[in-house]
Enzyme design. Structure first.
Site, PDB file in Angstrom:
ATOM      1  N   TYR A 136     -13.902 -15.395  13.046  1.00 55.63           N
ATOM      2  CA  TYR A 136     -12.960 -15.672  11.959  1.00 55.63           C
ATOM      3  C   TYR A 136     -13.704 -15.584  10.638  1.00 55.63           C
ATOM      4  CZ  TYR A 136      -9.453 -18.347   9.254  1.00 55.63           C
ATOM      5  OH  TYR A 136      -8.523 -18.764   8.332  1.00 55.63           O
ATOM      6  N   LYS A 165     -10.869 -11.799  13.133  1.00 55.36           N
ATOM      7  CA  LYS A 165      -9.756 -12.205  12.279  1.00 55.36           C
ATOM      8  C   LYS A 165     -10.241 -12.078  10.839  1.00 55.36           C
ATOM      9  CE  LYS A 165      -6.952 -16.209  10.907  1.00 55.36           C
ATOM     10  NZ  LYS A 165      -6.728 -17.667  11.077  1.00 55.36           N
ATOM     11  N   ILE A 207      -3.008 -13.148  13.306  1.00 58.51           N
ATOM     12  CA  ILE A 207      -3.112 -14.591  13.495  1.00 58.51           C
ATOM     13  C   ILE A 207      -2.263 -15.201  12.382  1.00 58.51           C
ATOM     14  CG2 ILE A 207      -4.628 -16.586  13.764  1.00 58.51           C
ATOM     15  CD1 ILE A 207      -5.081 -14.413  15.845  1.00 58.51           C
TER      16      ILE A 207
END
Length: 305
Positions: A136, A165, A207
């Site tokens: 992330y 992400k 996401i």
């Protein structure tokens, strides 16, 4: 369970009771509602899930609740974030032990420094389990920016790193990462209001935040964006849905995004605006402005095919 990164995966919120305990019954129902709408996974314990306010025991209880609620329908992919590397490793190993299918690996909360230290943290978490993982990258929130060449280095050294992400809000990063590593990693967008642009640039998953209140619209928008990238589908329908959704999606890009998304949930009858400290619920002009945006969207909510 094999993780499919290609689709809409909610960063799910955590509902609290008035005494500040977790409403696990609602959480289970919320997981099922999102999956029923077409979401392909669930990410608990992220920043939208107020993970920084949850005890270790609460985190494990939420993961067990999600696993029991959705069984083998879709993977549960917890956010792995902590003040310390030791605690992050412990959470990752516990998640694997109880049956989670993957991990979303964050840099450490609060402390952010150079690539050597941030890489060491991520290395430790990725080595701690055999689970497939998604890195992330959110430099705006965590002050650590994993650059494309650094992501490529991690991908070369960790076979279980499968996805990124990307939440820098710079869609050029998607092309830059792809140029370095080809199809080695799945790239997902983590900023709601650039979803269509990110898919056009090559993102294969989302996401999502506003999906917590608007799952059917989120899944439809993602599918239309995918079709448009392939030169298929109804461009006019995509533009109409995106234009309707954008005022809501922008609620995901400001410091009080948790309060705003939970307010939207409350207003659609699927959750509560209550948050845990240090966050406070919106009030005054701030609340009125947010309500107006959500009410206007609800007034003109599209009918999906």
């Amino acid at each position: 369970m094999k993780v499919n990164w290609q689709g809409v995966i909610p960063a799910i919120t955590t509902k609290f009771n008035r005494d500040d305990t977790i409403d696990y019954t609602f959480f289970a129902n919320h997981c099922r509602w999102l999956v029923d709408a077409g979401c392909i996974g669930i990410v608990p314990l992220g920043s939208l899930g107020e993970g920084a306010t949850l005890s270790f025991e609460e985190k494990i209880a939420l993961l067990k609740t999600a696993l029991e609620a959705i069984g083998d329908r879709v993977p549960v992919i917890p956010g792995i974030a902590s003040l310390s590397t030791t605690e992050a490793v412990r959470l990752a190993q516990a998640a694997e032990h109880i049956g989670c299918s993957g991990l979303m690996v964050l840099p450490p909360y609060v402390y952010s420094t150079d690539w050597r230290e941030m890489k060491a943290h991520v290395d430790a978490v990725l080595r701690a389990t055999s689970l497939p993982a998604m890195l992330y990258n959110n430099p705006l929130a965590y002050k650590t920016d994993f650059l494309p060449e650094q992501i490529a280095e991690l991908a070369r050294e960790h076979s279980n790193l499968q996805a990124v992400k990307e939440s820098s809000a710079d869609v050029r990063r998607i092309a830059a990462i792809r140029a370095l590593i080809g199809e080695r990693l799945e790239l997902l967008v983590g900023v709601d209001d650039c979803l269509v642009e990110a898919v056009q640039a090559g993102a294969v998953g989302w996401i999502a935040g506003l999906v917590n209140a608007f799952p059917h619209e989120s899944v439809a928008l993602f599918q239309l964006a995918q079709q448009a990238r392939l030169g298929q589908g109804d461009q006019a329908q995509l533009e109409a849905l995106y234009n309707w959704f954008l005022p809501l999606l922008r609620l995901d890009t400001v410091p009080k995004f948790v309060q705003l998304i939970k307010l939207a949930q409350e207003m659609v009858g699927m959750g509560s605006a209550q948050v845990r400290g240090p966050r406070l619920e919106l009030e005054g002009e701030e609340l009125a402005s947010a309500r107006q945006i959500i009410e206007e969207a609800l007034k003109h909510r599209p009918v999906l095919n």
